[in-house]
Design a protein around this motif. Sequence first.
Motif, mmCIF file in Angstrom:
data_model
loop_
_atom_site.group_PDB
_atom_site.id
_atom_site.type_symbol
_atom_site.label_atom_id
_atom_site.label_comp_id
_atom_site.label_asym_id
_atom_site.label_seq_id
_atom_site.Cartn_x
_atom_site.Cartn_y
_atom_site.Cartn_z
ATOM 1 N N ASP A 71 0.794 -1.029 -0.110
ATOM 2 C CA ASP A 71 -0.042 -0.168 -0.102
ATOM 3 C C ASP A 71 0.826 1.229 0.058
ATOM 4 N N GLN A 73 0.346 4.242 0.780
ATOM 5 C CA GLN A 73 -0.008 5.067 1.967
ATOM 6 C C GLN A 73 0.463 4.577 3.065
ATOM 7 N N MET A 74 1.155 3.376 3.189
ATOM 8 C CA MET A 74 1.752 2.708 4.405
ATOM 9 C C MET A 74 3.376 3.007 4.352
ATOM 10 N N LYS A 93 0.042 4.233 8.733
ATOM 11 C CA LYS A 93 -0.297 5.226 7.518
ATOM 12 C C LYS A 93 0.409 6.424 7.496
#
Length: 166
Positions: A71, A73-74, A93
Amino acid sequence: MISGVPFHRIIGPVRGNLANEQALAAKRAQGWSERVFMEAGIVEIIRHVLRDVSSGGLEEPRIEESNWDDDPQMFSAMIYSARDSTGQGVSVKGDLPRSEQLVSVADQVQEWVIEENGPTNSNWPQCPWHPDNHPLSAQLVDGQGVWICPVRNTPVALIGELSVKD
């Protein structure tokens, strides 16, 4: 005081020192991407939480920057046992405020400590009022990451500032 309750030890909000902030600004000027900067940031947050692990007389894990989460965003890193090199991923996050990232990382490090040390430290960090019943809980209180007694809902210390275990 946080929510009208005094800490056992108050040191103020978590902030990097000026030298670290200047070094990070220089890295940005050299073209470091925000992702690389944030991944370095998660390692800094883990190290901050590990101050509490050390204060409890426990062995710190080895930290390794690792982009294991797909991800975008991570931001992620790995922590490895010094005893047998088993590892656990830690992630946050990237769009969360730093204090929320700190609470999330503290919760994940707490899980690692309990799994790593088994029944001898299943209550880490120990609650000063209920040392045999439950560990402290990482929570966000008035915008700061703190360890609280989950029964009394009382702050004990800022995350990264637990007292040295006697």
